[in-house]
Design a protein around this motif. Sequence first.
Motif, PDB file in Angstrom:
ATOM      1  N   LEU A 103       0.830  -1.201   0.000  1.00 23.98           N
ATOM      2  CA  LEU A 103       0.000   0.000   0.000  1.00 23.98           C
ATOM      3  C   LEU A 103       0.867   1.255   0.000  1.00 23.98           C
ATOM      4  N   ALA A 104       1.931   1.230   0.805  1.00 24.77           N
ATOM      5  CA  ALA A 104       2.834   2.380   0.868  1.00 24.77           C
ATOM      6  C   ALA A 104       3.478   2.654  -0.491  1.00 24.77           C
ATOM      7  N   SER A 105       3.895   1.598  -1.181  1.00 19.05           N
ATOM      8  CA  SER A 105       4.538   1.793  -2.486  1.00 19.05           C
ATOM      9  C   SER A 105       3.563   2.346  -3.511  1.00 19.05           C
ATOM     10  N   GLN A 106       2.314   1.887  -3.464  1.00 17.76           N
ATOM     11  CA  GLN A 106       1.320   2.358  -4.421  1.00 17.76           C
ATOM     12  C   GLN A 106       0.957   3.824  -4.190  1.00 17.76           C
ATOM     13  N   ILE A 107       0.757   4.191  -2.922  1.00 18.08           N
ATOM     14  CA  ILE A 107       0.386   5.579  -2.632  1.00 18.08           C
ATOM     15  C   ILE A 107       1.560   6.512  -2.917  1.00 18.08           C
ATOM     16  N   ALA A 108       2.779   6.057  -2.609  1.00 20.59           N
ATOM     17  CA  ALA A 108       3.952   6.877  -2.911  1.00 20.59           C
ATOM     18  C   ALA A 108       4.078   7.116  -4.413  1.00 20.59           C
ATOM     19  N   GLU A 109       3.741   6.115  -5.198  1.00 21.57           N
ATOM     20  CA  GLU A 109       3.826   6.246  -6.654  1.00 21.57           C
ATOM     21  C   GLU A 109       2.777   7.211  -7.190  1.00 21.57           C
ATOM     22  N   ALA A 110       1.553   7.107  -6.705  1.00 26.48           N
ATOM     23  CA  ALA A 110       0.485   7.983  -7.179  1.00 26.48           C
ATOM     24  C   ALA A 110       0.598   9.380  -6.587  1.00 26.48           C
ATOM     25  N   SER A 111       0.976   9.459  -5.313  1.00 25.71           N
ATOM     26  CA  SER A 111       1.187  10.718  -4.592  1.00 25.71           C
ATOM     27  C   SER A 111       0.052  11.722  -4.776  1.00 25.71           C
ATOM     28  N   PRO A 112      -1.183  11.331  -4.493  1.00 28.33           N
ATOM     29  CA  PRO A 112      -2.298  12.277  -4.640  1.00 28.33           C
ATOM     30  C   PRO A 112      -2.290  13.321  -3.533  1.00 28.33           C
ATOM     31  N   ASP A 113      -2.982  14.417  -3.757  1.00 32.35           N
ATOM     32  CA  ASP A 113      -3.109  15.442  -2.724  1.00 32.35           C
ATOM     33  C   ASP A 113      -4.085  15.008  -1.626  1.00 32.35           C
ATOM     34  N   ILE A 114      -5.126  14.266  -2.023  1.00 32.31           N
ATOM     35  CA  ILE A 114      -6.148  13.793  -1.097  1.00 32.31           C
ATOM     36  C   ILE A 114      -6.375  12.303  -1.340  1.00 32.31           C
ATOM     37  N   ILE A 115      -6.442  11.530  -0.261  1.00 30.96           N
ATOM     38  CA  ILE A 115      -6.752  10.107  -0.355  1.00 30.96           C
ATOM     39  C   ILE A 115      -8.097   9.867   0.314  1.00 30.96           C
ATOM     40  N   SER A 116      -9.008   9.245  -0.420  1.00 27.57           N
ATOM     41  CA  SER A 116     -10.306   8.832   0.123  1.00 27.57           C
ATOM     42  C   SER A 116     -10.284   7.319   0.294  1.00 27.57           C
ATOM     43  N   LEU A 117     -10.193   6.879   1.531  1.00 23.52           N
ATOM     44  CA  LEU A 117     -10.107   5.446   1.806  1.00 23.52           C
ATOM     45  C   LEU A 117     -11.459   4.893   2.221  1.00 23.52           C
ATOM     46  N   GLN A 118     -11.678   3.623   1.902  1.00 24.30           N
ATOM     47  CA  GLN A 118     -12.803   2.874   2.446  1.00 24.30           C
ATOM     48  C   GLN A 118     -12.266   1.629   3.147  1.00 24.30           C
ATOM     49  N   GLU A 119     -13.020   1.168   4.129  1.00 23.03           N
ATOM     50  CA  GLU A 119     -12.704  -0.033   4.921  1.00 23.03           C
ATOM     51  C   GLU A 119     -11.488   0.142   5.826  1.00 23.03           C
ATOM     52  N   VAL A 120     -11.375   1.254   6.501  1.00 20.65           N
ATOM     53  CA  VAL A 120     -10.338   1.352   7.535  1.00 20.65           C
ATOM     54  C   VAL A 120     -10.919   0.829   8.841  1.00 20.65           C
ATOM     55  N   ALA A 121     -10.044   0.319   9.712  1.00 18.43           N
ATOM     56  CA  ALA A 121     -10.460  -0.266  10.987  1.00 18.43           C
ATOM     57  C   ALA A 121     -10.254   0.750  12.104  1.00 18.43           C
ATOM     58  N   PRO A 122     -11.290   1.079  12.870  1.00 16.17           N
ATOM     59  CA  PRO A 122     -11.156   2.130  13.893  1.00 16.17           C
ATOM     60  C   PRO A 122     -10.145   1.803  14.991  1.00 16.17           C
ATOM     61  N   ASP A 123     -10.051   0.534  15.401  1.00 16.00           N
ATOM     62  CA  ASP A 123      -9.185   0.183  16.529  1.00 16.00           C
ATOM     63  C   ASP A 123      -7.700   0.325  16.217  1.00 16.00           C
ATOM     64  N   SER A 124      -7.330   0.182  14.954  1.00 20.25           N
ATOM     65  CA  SER A 124      -5.908   0.216  14.592  1.00 20.25           C
ATOM     66  C   SER A 124      -5.600   1.306  13.572  1.00 20.25           C
TER      67      SER A 124
END
Length: 452
Positions: A103-124
């Motif tokens: 995930l880190a490599s993909q986001i670093a490659e795209a480097s968007p200004d804003i990331i809209s994520l779905q399915e994050v876990a609140p506890d972690s």
Amino acid sequence: FHDLGFMSSLKSAGGHCAQETAEMSVEECVETKANTVVLPVWTRAIIDNTEVNPSPPVDTISIVSYNVLLPNSSDGWWTYKMYDPRRKLSSKVCSWQERKQLLASQIAEASPDIISLQEVAPDSFETDFDFLKALGYDNKAMHKKGRFRPAFFWKGDKVQLQGEVRAKDRCLVAVFKSILVEACFGVVNNHLQAGNAQAQRRLRQIHEGIETLRKLRSKLIQQNIIPDDLIASFPVVCCGDFNNDDMNSAVHRYLLDGVYTGNLSSKPKINVFGKFEDVYKANPFPTLYCPELISLLCEDPVTAPGVPSRILKEKLSSIYKAIAASENEWTMNEVESYLLKVNGKVGRGSEYRSCIEFMNGTGTLTESDFLKVYGRELQAGKYWGVFHDLYVLGETLDEVSGRFEARYDYCYVSNAKILDILKMKVPPGVCLPFEGHPSDHLPVGVKISIHR
């Protein structure tokens, strides 16, 4: 894994393996233990933008939407079942530590200004995405309800949040301002409800998100935080996992037509921001790739989605008889042995809950009840889980061929010029997730130009 060496090695591996798998058959891809890393690429949008090129100053804003598949660092224990069992991957590949690096490599490659994520876990949440700070994302917001939550991350040196982030049913809404040109725009991050019977709820969810943005924008105008421009010139990006690939469905018509007048609503639902543009309309691509299982596992996917097919019944019967000390019934010992194999632990999972219910205090589970356990799994749409369980219980599905492909993830834009779109290429025959991609979804993204 924040160092440049790590990123470079991932990019290098991705390019090398993509070349190797280009000519492979489905069978060869299933057998290959490739270190393929699927990396995103920005490409020019093939779309007719009717907006006249604005006068400077102009800013380019990039937004990526990504259903990351619930992180399994503390929750999401079942994630390993999402991986194609034919690839015989190690538990390490399915771990959050490995998925986090991809995930880190993909986001670093795209480097968007804003990331809209779905399915994050609140506890972690804090530790799952701590790598994003090193990539420049020093601001974040998460929905306050649910086990599978949407969230925003953004670069504070590129955009500023205006007012508060607002939440509705599986939806997160925010207004941002470009620091360069001091122009505001809205983002609606959706994770719409899945299921054929949930069309009306999906329509309500998307309409609530748009209406929440309208109200938030009005409040910001009243507070003199943003100028009182015409609402028709306010740029909006509406993105996320729509859990629907029918472009004629209510949700898509609501965005594309600017209004919905069908039978899912007693009165017209008006989209106050007007007609939206599907940024991928000229070159759409699937965002889900998984084994084609439904026709094999269900007696009739349309009229009897919860009834096991003849093939599945035969395999479940063989499994039941192989585990049973007596051909007629399982005792708690056999049930626990079965649950340890499929879930790794007794006491968790829908299979466990169904077994306990059907045993009903008798201490035994009949073969008929065992079939009902998997009827429920099919009814819940857990085809991937049934596929996994068959394999670990010694029954393969050699009849599986090809992939099910669907487009569930979207970026819609209103009142902004579309520049680029994000694309990713999956190796032939490979299903998601796999050792080169951490989720069952591909991300989508768009670059837009905005101006005062």
